[in-house]
Every structure is written in structure tokens, then in C-alpha cells.
Design a protein around this motif. Sequence first.
Motif, mmCIF file in Angstrom:
data_model
loop_
_atom_site.group_PDB
_atom_site.id
_atom_site.type_symbol
_atom_site.label_atom_id
_atom_site.label_comp_id
_atom_site.label_asym_id
_atom_site.label_seq_id
_atom_site.Cartn_x
_atom_site.Cartn_y
_atom_site.Cartn_z
ATOM 1 N N TRP A 27 0.831 -1.190 0.000
ATOM 2 C CA TRP A 27 0.000 0.000 0.000
ATOM 3 C C TRP A 27 0.865 1.238 0.000
ATOM 4 O O TRP A 27 2.080 1.168 0.192
ATOM 5 C CB TRP A 27 -0.948 -0.019 1.181
ATOM 6 C CG TRP A 27 -0.341 0.301 2.529
ATOM 7 C CD1 TRP A 27 0.895 -0.072 2.985
ATOM 8 C CD2 TRP A 27 -0.933 1.051 3.576
ATOM 9 N NE1 TRP A 27 1.082 0.394 4.256
ATOM 10 C CE2 TRP A 27 -0.021 1.100 4.645
ATOM 11 C CE3 TRP A 27 -2.150 1.690 3.716
ATOM 12 C CZ2 TRP A 27 -0.283 1.756 5.835
ATOM 13 C CZ3 TRP A 27 -2.415 2.348 4.897
ATOM 14 C CH2 TRP A 27 -1.488 2.370 5.951
ATOM 15 N N TYR A 28 0.227 2.362 -0.228
ATOM 16 C CA TYR A 28 0.851 3.666 -0.106
ATOM 17 C C TYR A 28 0.044 4.389 0.962
ATOM 18 O O TYR A 28 -1.148 4.670 0.760
ATOM 19 C CB TYR A 28 0.810 4.399 -1.448
ATOM 20 C CG TYR A 28 1.431 5.771 -1.430
ATOM 21 C CD1 TYR A 28 2.721 5.964 -0.964
ATOM 22 C CD2 TYR A 28 0.722 6.876 -1.881
ATOM 23 C CE1 TYR A 28 3.292 7.226 -0.938
ATOM 24 C CE2 TYR A 28 1.286 8.140 -1.871
ATOM 25 C CZ TYR A 28 2.580 8.309 -1.396
ATOM 26 O OH TYR A 28 3.144 9.558 -1.380
ATOM 27 N N PRO A 29 0.637 4.655 2.139
ATOM 28 C CA PRO A 29 -0.135 5.179 3.274
ATOM 29 C C PRO A 29 -0.912 6.474 2.993
ATOM 30 O O PRO A 29 -1.923 6.712 3.636
ATOM 31 C CB PRO A 29 0.930 5.408 4.351
ATOM 32 C CG PRO A 29 2.040 4.480 3.978
ATOM 33 C CD PRO A 29 2.027 4.393 2.482
ATOM 34 N N LYS A 30 -0.487 7.274 2.031
ATOM 35 C CA LYS A 30 -1.189 8.530 1.738
ATOM 36 C C LYS A 30 -2.372 8.341 0.785
ATOM 37 O O LYS A 30 -3.130 9.269 0.547
ATOM 38 C CB LYS A 30 -0.214 9.548 1.141
ATOM 39 C CG LYS A 30 0.856 9.974 2.120
ATOM 40 C CD LYS A 30 1.813 10.964 1.494
ATOM 41 C CE LYS A 30 2.910 11.341 2.479
ATOM 42 N NZ LYS A 30 3.942 12.175 1.868
ATOM 43 N N ARG A 49 -2.321 -0.005 -6.694
ATOM 44 C CA ARG A 49 -2.379 -0.297 -5.277
ATOM 45 C C ARG A 49 -3.795 -0.112 -4.758
ATOM 46 O O ARG A 49 -4.558 0.594 -5.407
ATOM 47 C CB ARG A 49 -1.389 0.590 -4.521
ATOM 48 C CG ARG A 49 -1.652 2.070 -4.761
ATOM 49 C CD ARG A 49 -0.538 2.930 -4.192
ATOM 50 N NE ARG A 49 -0.912 4.311 -4.367
ATOM 51 C CZ ARG A 49 -0.505 5.072 -5.372
ATOM 52 N NH1 ARG A 49 0.310 4.586 -6.279
ATOM 53 N NH2 ARG A 49 -0.911 6.312 -5.462
ATOM 54 N N LYS A 68 5.949 2.518 -1.966
ATOM 55 C CA LYS A 68 6.868 3.562 -2.434
ATOM 56 C C LYS A 68 8.268 3.366 -1.852
ATOM 57 O O LYS A 68 9.265 3.560 -2.533
ATOM 58 C CB LYS A 68 6.346 4.951 -2.074
ATOM 59 C CG LYS A 68 7.200 6.066 -2.652
ATOM 60 C CD LYS A 68 6.612 7.432 -2.446
ATOM 61 C CE LYS A 68 7.503 8.466 -3.129
ATOM 62 N NZ LYS A 68 6.875 9.758 -3.189
ATOM 63 N N CYS A 90 -6.088 2.967 -0.346
ATOM 64 C CA CYS A 90 -5.268 2.055 0.453
ATOM 65 C C CYS A 90 -5.666 2.119 1.927
ATOM 66 O O CYS A 90 -5.725 1.088 2.603
ATOM 67 C CB CYS A 90 -3.785 2.399 0.304
ATOM 68 S SG CYS A 90 -3.119 2.113 -1.341
ATOM 69 N N GLN A 91 -5.945 3.320 2.412
ATOM 70 C CA GLN A 91 -6.372 3.483 3.802
ATOM 71 C C GLN A 91 -7.681 2.739 4.059
ATOM 72 O O GLN A 91 -7.838 2.078 5.093
ATOM 73 C CB GLN A 91 -6.528 4.970 4.138
ATOM 74 C CG GLN A 91 -5.219 5.728 4.160
ATOM 75 C CD GLN A 91 -5.423 7.243 4.191
ATOM 76 O OE1 GLN A 91 -6.548 7.744 4.291
ATOM 77 N NE2 GLN A 91 -4.328 7.985 4.077
ATOM 78 N N ARG A 126 3.446 -3.471 3.681
ATOM 79 C CA ARG A 126 4.648 -2.939 3.024
ATOM 80 C C ARG A 126 4.305 -1.670 2.253
ATOM 81 O O ARG A 126 3.359 -1.667 1.467
ATOM 82 C CB ARG A 126 5.168 -4.018 2.084
ATOM 83 C CG ARG A 126 6.541 -3.786 1.572
ATOM 84 C CD ARG A 126 7.078 -5.101 1.043
ATOM 85 N NE ARG A 126 7.411 -4.974 -0.352
ATOM 86 C CZ ARG A 126 7.658 -5.992 -1.163
ATOM 87 N NH1 ARG A 126 7.589 -7.236 -0.725
ATOM 88 N NH2 ARG A 126 7.965 -5.791 -2.419
ATOM 89 N N ASP A 127 5.059 -0.612 2.490
ATOM 90 C CA ASP A 127 4.876 0.650 1.779
ATOM 91 C C ASP A 127 5.457 0.486 0.372
ATOM 92 O O ASP A 127 6.663 0.299 0.201
ATOM 93 C CB ASP A 127 5.586 1.775 2.536
ATOM 94 C CG ASP A 127 5.352 3.156 1.931
ATOM 95 O OD1 ASP A 127 5.222 3.258 0.683
ATOM 96 O OD2 ASP A 127 5.330 4.132 2.695
ATOM 97 N N LYS A 133 -6.914 -1.030 4.162
ATOM 98 C CA LYS A 133 -6.238 -1.400 5.413
ATOM 99 C C LYS A 133 -7.241 -1.427 6.562
ATOM 100 O O LYS A 133 -7.254 -2.365 7.368
ATOM 101 C CB LYS A 133 -5.111 -0.400 5.689
ATOM 102 C CG LYS A 133 -4.462 -0.542 7.039
ATOM 103 C CD LYS A 133 -3.254 -1.406 6.954
ATOM 104 C CE LYS A 133 -2.394 -1.400 8.202
ATOM 105 N NZ LYS A 133 -3.035 -1.748 9.428
#
Length: 116
Positions: free
Chosen positions: A5-8, A93, A32, A12-13, A29-30, A16
Amino acid sequence: MLLLWYPKCTTCQKAKKWLDEKGLDLEVRDIKLENPSAEELRRWHQASGLPLKRFFNTSGLQYKALGLKDKLPGMDEEAQLALLATDGMLVKRPILVGDGFVLTGFKPQEWEEKLG
């Protein structure tokens, strides 16, 4: 299971949060910071049964900046995998990798069918 994922990323949020609410054991796992290798992408592509194009973040800035809409059709699979492995931001993602399945993008109904 592995969640890339990409937390921003708001999608993805949501994914999660959905997974956390299910109480599933996850490795996160990020994408980026630690982009997938060509070998990982090859395995996931084969396991998913999806066209390789579904692994590209077609709405991403990198995809557009590189003009991939026009370039991808002329590239063979190995070249596409190598390109994807260069930058996690090119990769669709989130990706959820589980035992016997790979899901790209967050579609709650599709994820529910796989995870129950």
C-alpha cells in the motif's frame, strides 16, 4: 497475507481499515519505500490470472509522465515487469497477496468473496 500500500492513498487506507476490521494477520509494506521486484511481480501476475496492465497504476502521475498508455502495447511482458519494478508508484495499489490469490485495487465485494 501481504498488503502492499501507499499510506497517503485514501483507497489504500480504506483497504487497510477493512482488513483490520476483519482481524486478519497482515504483513504491510509501503509500495513507495519498498517497491516490488520484477520476480515478485511476475509471480503475482501469474497467480492473479489478470492481464499485466491491471498491475499498472494507470491514473498515476508517473504513468502519465512516462506516456505509458502509448508505450505499453509495444513492450513485451519482461520489459513491462522490469519497468514496474523500477518505481512502486507505477504499481496499482493496494495489492493483497494471499495463499493462492492476488487482488489489485480495493473492491470490497471482490475482497469479501476471497476472504469471506
